[in-house]
Design a protein around this motif. Structure first.
Motif, PDB file in Angstrom:
ATOM      1  N   PHE B 112       0.805  -1.217   0.000  1.00  0.00           N
ATOM      2  CA  PHE B 112       0.000   0.000   0.000  1.00  0.00           C
ATOM      3  C   PHE B 112       0.838   1.268   0.000  1.00  0.00           C
ATOM      4  N   HIS B 114       0.530   4.079   1.776  1.00  0.00           N
ATOM      5  CA  HIS B 114       0.952   4.568   3.098  1.00  0.00           C
ATOM      6  C   HIS B 114       1.282   3.409   4.020  1.00  0.00           C
ATOM      7  N   PHE B 115       1.758   2.340   3.447  1.00  0.00           N
ATOM      8  CA  PHE B 115       2.302   1.166   4.136  1.00  0.00           C
ATOM      9  C   PHE B 115       1.245   0.298   4.803  1.00  0.00           C
ATOM     10  N   ALA B 116       0.248   0.944   5.480  1.00  0.00           N
ATOM     11  CA  ALA B 116      -0.853   0.196   6.099  1.00  0.00           C
ATOM     12  C   ALA B 116      -0.354  -0.916   7.013  1.00  0.00           C
TER      13      ALA B 116
END
Lengths: 319, 437
Positions: B112, B114-116
């Motif tokens: 993702f 924003h890293f998630a």
């Protein structure tokens, strides 16, 4: 104009009459369960000598917030003993704990439901408004009819009044969980139940704990009204003082309520914070723990492993 | 068919609004996104493409072009309004949620923007998340996740929490989580867009390296054309919900489907995208090693150049000869051209990017020779061609072929020399003996 009248009052009366007639066994069961629950908790708090309870609560305060708060706790509780309100204070504490516990047990699942479904949320919203704003004396009347005088109508009225923030903050907390993190759960094939348990509830915990705190505080604010229907405790003492115009007695009991309120507020508020701190041990600055679970703290590590190249501060632009 | 299809999208539509099916009907009969704007948002319109096993397929478009919606239909996070998605032979559109979850566990993982990451879990437990969902025991999933965490270069950080890591490191964890679940297909949604440029570059290189090693099929979403060009084996360009072109980076740069794509690619760093084999010119000044010095000299005279590439059997490059040396050989009556061959030739691989050519081109007076993996001469890149490719202008002036370096000995002198030394077996103007092309 005098001829025209909407008979809401009559409808309400008819409704209460109807449920008293046909559902009284149900209410008897509720009465027995709530009453028994209260008796049990009250027995635990009242039976031991007061100093045992003071030591236990002080230890809890030390564990939750440190020695300064522990000292304050001990002093506050001794003041209650000093004004001879210990037993009534413990009755009140039992009432608050029981009502708040039931209110939380009802409101968190409702909050989850509200977060899952817009429709459920839209249906619950006006009902919660109604419960929170309808003057408590009004629903005390049917509560008295259904449960008769004593502790149980007090518990029921307290639950009705204090539930709303529990539901609202649970819903808000879950809706506020970073969408991408929830999406990540789905993307790796997790079931909705697993996502709720492992992602949504843990990340919404600070907000849910704020809701729990609100439920407890609102429960405490109902003690006087509960006292009026014979729930006893500090509320009963205050009602007595009011009827005798005994300011001294009222002041002492009122002070005991304030002390209990501060204790409960600080204790429950610190529970939410502790959870977060434990989730991030050895944080360089514990104070910078941000409320947004997805955001990075400013203290990001600025070296990259193995690659060797100097890395720049990781910037995570959100949104 | 040697290469199989990993993901196939067929006439995919996604419409958000009150009456999505009506929107799709209108769009299918030719309405534009703006025409149906009163009904809702048409995020993806008639998208069809196939992603081959083991390739990096990049979907590129500006924000609002529908690329994020598109990628979310490939693992069923969003349900397609119409059309089908097939993953590894299984159609995933319209299947029950339980089956869809199974596909996500076994076949497709995702990284993702924003890293998630789960903020309340350690790096190791984050990386192990996919395995946990798949039902592995704690020990086994930690062991497997640890191997991947090491592979992405995070050893020593496995017990830290995401908030203690920099952005680049957090995305490594995101990548580790996707790799650990051991799916064939990796969806990457703007995975490097939130990182700063240096880290981004590093991550791109690592991704290419990992892909070469693990052979995953990667579908990568980006709005950055340079990133698309660097990573993509093939690129799909999206605009306003539609895919406007699918092709290799070279295709898209040199042959844009429409003005939009052309405008889009004009700012791209061409030196990093174009390959040597994509811009090279046919080598004209070439002689066979078995041909004699006279033939070599004649080739150089005809092309008015002072050097010729010498190739052996199967067009393998042997080296280069200069006119002065060959002239001396001809005068001395020598017959073996290989004695005059110089081996210091600048050569590059056909897959090399133009950035790798600058230094060679500066240092070498001769055109840079482009070779394949068997050392065969594919073509040459003179400096003019390099400049022309960078400036996106044609180097073909039509009349005079680009031949470097210019002749140092005048045509008349060469002709005179050839005539003076001509033997009986050698005709004057013959071109039969050389390897001139």
């Amino acid at each position: 104009m005098n001829d025209f009248r909407i008979p809401i009052g009559e409808w309400g009366e008819a409704f209460v009459e109807f449920i008293t007639e046909f559902f009284s066994p149900v209410f008897d069961v509720i009465r027995a369960v709530f009453g028994g629950f209260y008796e049990g908790v009250d027995w635990v708090l009242v039976t031991p000598p007061f100093w045992v309870i003071i030591v236990l609560i002080t230890a809890l305060g030390f564990w939750a917030r440190g020695w300064l708060f522990a000292v304050g706790t001990a002093v506050g509780l001794f003041v209650i003993v000093g004004v001879d309100q210990w037993e009534t204070a413990m009755d009140t504490l039992a009432l608050v704990l029981v009502s708040a516990l039931i209110a939380i047990a009802l409101s968190i699942p409702l909050g989850i439901l509200g977060a899952r479904s817009r429709t459920a949320s839209n249906i619950m919203k006006p009902i919660l408004d109604f419960m929170q704003t309808l003057p408590a004396f009004v629903y005390l009347i049917p509560a008295l009819i259904l449960f008769r005088i004593g502790i149980v109508p007090g518990i029921v009225a307290t639950i009705i009044f204090s539930m709303a923030p529990g539901v609202r903050l649970t819903e808000l907390g879950i809706r506020g969980v970073d969408k991408e993190v929830v999406e990540a759960g789905y993307a790796f094939g997790a079931s909705p139940r697993r996502i709720l348990r492992q992602i949504q509830l843990p990340l919404a915990a600070p907000t849910i704990m704020a809701g729990v705190n609100q439920v407890i505080m609102l429960s405490l604010s109902m003690v006087v009204i509960a006292g009026m229907v014979g729930a006893g405790g500090l509320g009963g003492v205050i009602v007595q003082a009011l009827s005798r115009i005994d300011f001294g007695l009222g002041l002492e009991a009122g002070l005991a309520v304030v002390i209990l309120a501060i204790l409960l507020d600080r204790l429950t508020a610190s529970l939410g914070v502790r959870r977060k701190r434990r989730a991030r041990p050895s944080q360089t600055s514990a104070d910078s723990v941000s409320t947004d679970p997805g955001s990075t703290d400013s203290e990001s590590v600025d070296t990259m492993p193995s690659v060797g190249a100097p890395a720049f501060q990781g910037s995570t632009h959100r949104g | 068919m040697s290469e199989s299809i990993a993901v196939k999208a067929h006439q995919l539509y996604k419409a958000f609004g009150r009456r999505p099916n009506e929107m799709v009907r209108k769009l299918a009969s030719g309405a534009s996104r703006a025409d149906v704007a009163n009904l809702g948002t048409a995020a993806v319109i008639d998208a069809s493409f196939e992603v081959k096993q083991g390739e990096i397929f990049v979907v590129m478009g500006l924000s609002g072009s529908g690329k994020s919606t598109l990628i979310r239909m490939l693992n069923g996070l969003l349900e397609a309004t119409s059309g089908t998605v097939t993953v590894g032979g299984t159609q995933i559109t319209g299947i029950p949620p339980k089956q869809l979850r199974e596909v996500r566990r076994r076949n497709v993982s995702m990284v993702f923007q924003h890293f998630a990451l789960l903020p309340h879990r350690t790096v190791l437990d984050n990386a192990a998340y996919g395995l946990e969902v798949q039902g592995f025991s704690l020990d086994e999933r930690r062991e497997r996740a640890m191997a991947v965490v090491e592979r992405v270069g995070l050893s020593g950080w496995e017990d830290k929490f995401p908030s203690q890591l920099s952005g680049g490191m957090q995305q490594r964890v995101g990548l580790a989580r996707a790799l650990a679940s051991d799916t064939d297909i990796l969806l990457m949604d703007e995975a490097f867009s939130a990182l700063d440029p240096l880290i981004r570059r590093e991550m791109q290189e690592q991704l290419v390296e990992l892909q070469a090693e693990l052979g995953k099929t990667i579908i990568f979403i980006t709005h950055d054309l340079n990133e698309a060009m660097f990573l993509g084996d093939r690129i799909a360009v999206m605009r306003d919900g539609r895919i406007v072109q699918v092709g290799t980076p070279d295709d898209i740069l040199t042959d844009p489907a429409n003005d939009y794509v052309a405008q889009f690619v004009q700012d791209v760093d061409r030196a990093r995208v174009l390959t040597a084999s994509g811009v090279m010119e046919p080598a004209k000044s070439v002689v066979s090693a078995s041909a004699g010095p006279r033939a070599a000299l004649r080739v150089m005279r005809d092309l008015q150049t002072s050097a010729a590439f010498v190739v052996g059997n199967g067009r393998k490059l042997v080296g280069v000869v200069r006119d002065k040396d060959v002239m001396r050989q001809v005068k001395a009556g020598e017959r073996d051209l290989t004695a005059a061959v110089r081996t210091e030739v600048a050569t590059v691989d056909g897959d090399a990017h133009l950035t790798d050519l600058f230094e060679l081109s500066v240092e070498s007076e001769l055109p840079v020779a482009v070779l394949d993996d068997k050392q065969r001469l594919l073509g040459v890149i003179p400096r003019v061609t390099l400049l022309a490719a960078l400036g996106n202008v044609s180097s073909n002036t039509g009349e005079v072929a680009v031949v470097e370096p210019p002749a140092t000995i005048s045509m008349e002198i060469i002709t005179e020399t050839l005539r003076a030394t001509a033997g009986a077996e050698d005709d004057l103007v013959g071109s039969s003996e050389g390897g001139a092309r």
